[in-house]
Design a protein around this motif. Structure first.
Motif, mmCIF file in Angstrom:
data_model
loop_
_atom_site.group_PDB
_atom_site.id
_atom_site.type_symbol
_atom_site.label_atom_id
_atom_site.label_comp_id
_atom_site.label_asym_id
_atom_site.label_seq_id
_atom_site.Cartn_x
_atom_site.Cartn_y
_atom_site.Cartn_z
ATOM 1 N N CYS A 97 31.276 39.269 22.724
ATOM 2 C CA CYS A 97 32.694 38.901 22.688
ATOM 3 C C CYS A 97 32.832 37.527 22.057
ATOM 4 O O CYS A 97 32.147 36.586 22.452
ATOM 5 C CB CYS A 97 33.248 38.901 24.109
ATOM 6 N N CYS B 38 41.751 34.654 23.724
ATOM 7 C CA CYS B 38 41.427 35.832 22.920
ATOM 8 C C CYS B 38 42.573 36.005 21.921
ATOM 9 O O CYS B 38 43.701 36.323 22.318
ATOM 10 C CB CYS B 38 41.283 37.055 23.815
ATOM 11 N N GLU C 159 30.421 38.634 30.448
ATOM 12 C CA GLU C 159 30.309 38.674 28.979
ATOM 13 C C GLU C 159 29.791 37.347 28.421
ATOM 14 O O GLU C 159 29.516 37.239 27.225
ATOM 15 C CB GLU C 159 31.667 38.975 28.340
ATOM 16 N N ASN D 84 34.948 48.381 26.667
ATOM 17 C CA ASN D 84 35.377 47.678 25.443
ATOM 18 C C ASN D 84 34.721 48.313 24.222
ATOM 19 O O ASN D 84 33.843 47.744 23.588
ATOM 20 C CB ASN D 84 34.971 46.196 25.509
ATOM 21 N N CYS E 212 39.433 44.064 19.391
ATOM 22 C CA CYS E 212 38.462 43.428 20.289
ATOM 23 C C CYS E 212 37.160 43.284 19.507
ATOM 24 O O CYS E 212 36.685 44.261 18.910
ATOM 25 C CB CYS E 212 38.264 44.312 21.519
ATOM 26 N N SER E 213 36.589 42.083 19.503
ATOM 27 C CA SER E 213 35.374 41.867 18.700
ATOM 28 C C SER E 213 34.213 42.715 19.218
ATOM 29 O O SER E 213 33.347 43.136 18.440
ATOM 30 C CB SER E 213 34.993 40.381 18.692
HETATM 31 FE FE1 SF4 Z 1 37.511 41.758 23.458
HETATM 32 FE FE2 SF4 Z 1 36.565 39.360 24.071
HETATM 33 FE FE3 SF4 Z 1 39.165 39.685 23.689
HETATM 34 FE FE4 SF4 Z 1 37.969 40.716 25.875
HETATM 35 S S1 SF4 Z 1 38.210 38.541 25.356
HETATM 36 S S2 SF4 Z 1 39.455 41.729 24.566
HETATM 37 S S3 SF4 Z 1 35.984 41.290 25.025
HETATM 38 S S4 SF4 Z 1 37.551 39.940 22.139
#
Ligand code: SF4
Ligand code: 13P
Length: 329
Positions: free
Chosen positions: A191, A285, A219, A133, A105-106
């Motif tokens: 994100c 994502c 977000e 997160n 996850c960024s």
């Molecule tokens: Fe992470 Fe963004 Fe993916 Fe959610 S959508 S898991 S915040 S990278």
């Protein structure tokens, strides 16, 4: 059987072995689930086929609650790494498997524990509220965890004059500051999906569809949230469109949620909010989309890759998560 494949998993992040031609993944996954007393927990951002296969589908709060309560022996967590880590922390006696260790996850990646520790040292007397997160190490340095479902309520549970650090999502943090009137100090994370929406293109789409309601995940960046008619977590967005009398929606969050919206409201129209680059597939994502049927099958078959955490880390990280679950009641 598991140990033979450990090295390959270390290298690849997932088990990749040949499977019999014409294999029926859904039937095989079902068989393995029953054989191993396993449960599949899935997030709304998965592909439709994986959402439909999940025993329990939810947002990150509901998935954490489900992980804590499950009586299954094995949890196959189909989402991203921090969610599976949270499941392990909440229910350490269970074997927690993920289809692909590289599903990160960024936002979680934006905060390393040493940098975060330095940041905390620069802000003594601050309570530390962290968005779920984040890594187990960041959770262990936090006083309480929140998700987008309960963040406002938890921030407001602290006295108005309490100094607060909010990490790692600056967009969610800014949003919370605006709706609670607080001035939390924010960590500079974001994100990679939610910061890619184009305000200009969203306004153009609204002009084309004046009857469409713009709804967003917190977000997203502030300009998008300012023009949104509703802001909420994935579950809140789903509940909103289900209850609404409106028939058309522009949805500014990961595109996986559209599958549930269309299933629950077949008579309504859902349009993904446009991103800055029409060719980038930014509404997806890429971490969530690393999960595939084949990887789910192999993970259950070989019981790998497995989430393993140090006992001491789990104990430290569990306290702020339990505090969140308590405050969410
Ligand atoms: Fe992470 Fe963004 Fe993916 Fe959610 S959508 S898991 S915040 S990278
Ligand atoms: P939810 O808490 O709404 O499930 O969001 C999780 C997430 O990763 C959003 O990008």
């Amino acid at each position: 059987m598991r140990d033979n494949y450990s090295k390959m998993i270390d290298h690849c992040g997932f088990v990749d072995l040949p499977v019999p031609a014409g294999i029926d993944y859904v039937a095989e996954i079902d068989r393995l689930k029953r054989e191993k007393n396993a449960v599949i927990l899935g997030h709304y951002y998965l592909t439709p086929e994986l959402q439909d296969l999940s025993d329990f589908l939810g947002d990150s709060l509901a998935l954490a609650q489900q992980a804590e309560a499950t009586t299954a022996d094995v949890i196959l967590f189909v989402g991203v790494h921090f969610m599976a880590e949270t499941a392990k922390i909440l229910n350490p006696g269970k074997m927690v498997l993920v289809p692909d260790m590289k599903a990160g996850c960024s936002l979680a990646d934006s905060a390393s524990a040493p940098d975060f520790k330095r940041f905390l040292d620069q802000h003594p007397d601050h309570v530390v509220i962290s968005y779920i997160n984040c890594s187990a190490e960041i959770k262990a340095l936090s006083d309480v965890i929140v998700t987008s479902s309960n963040a406002k309520k938890i921030v407001e549970s602290f006295p108005r004059d309490q100094k607060i650090i909010f990490a790692p999502d600056k967009n969610l943090g800014n949003y919370l500051n605006s709706v609670t009137g607080r001035e939390m100090v924010l960590w500079d994370g974001a994100c990679m999906v939610h910061e890619k929406y184009s305000l200009e293109k969203i306004i153009d789409l609204k002009r084309e569809h004046p009857d469409a309601v713009l709804i967003s995940h917190p977000e997203c960046e502030r300009p998008i949230l300012l023009v949104s008619e509703f802001v909420g977590s994935t579950t809140a967005l789903l509940n909103y469109v289900t209850a609404s009398e409106e028939k058309k929606f522009i949805v500014a969050t990961e595109s996986g949620i559209l599958h549930q919206m269309r299933a629950k409201c077949p008579d309504k129209v859902f349009m993904p909010a446009p991103s800055i680059d029409a060719t980038c597939g930014c509404n997806d994502c890429s971490f969530m989309k690393l999960n595939t049927l084949k990887k789910l099958y192999l993970a259950l078959l070989y019981e790998q890759p497995e989430i393993i955490l140090r006992e001491e880390l789990m104990v430290k990280a569990k306290m702020p998560i339990l505090r969140m679950l308590e405050l969410s009641k």
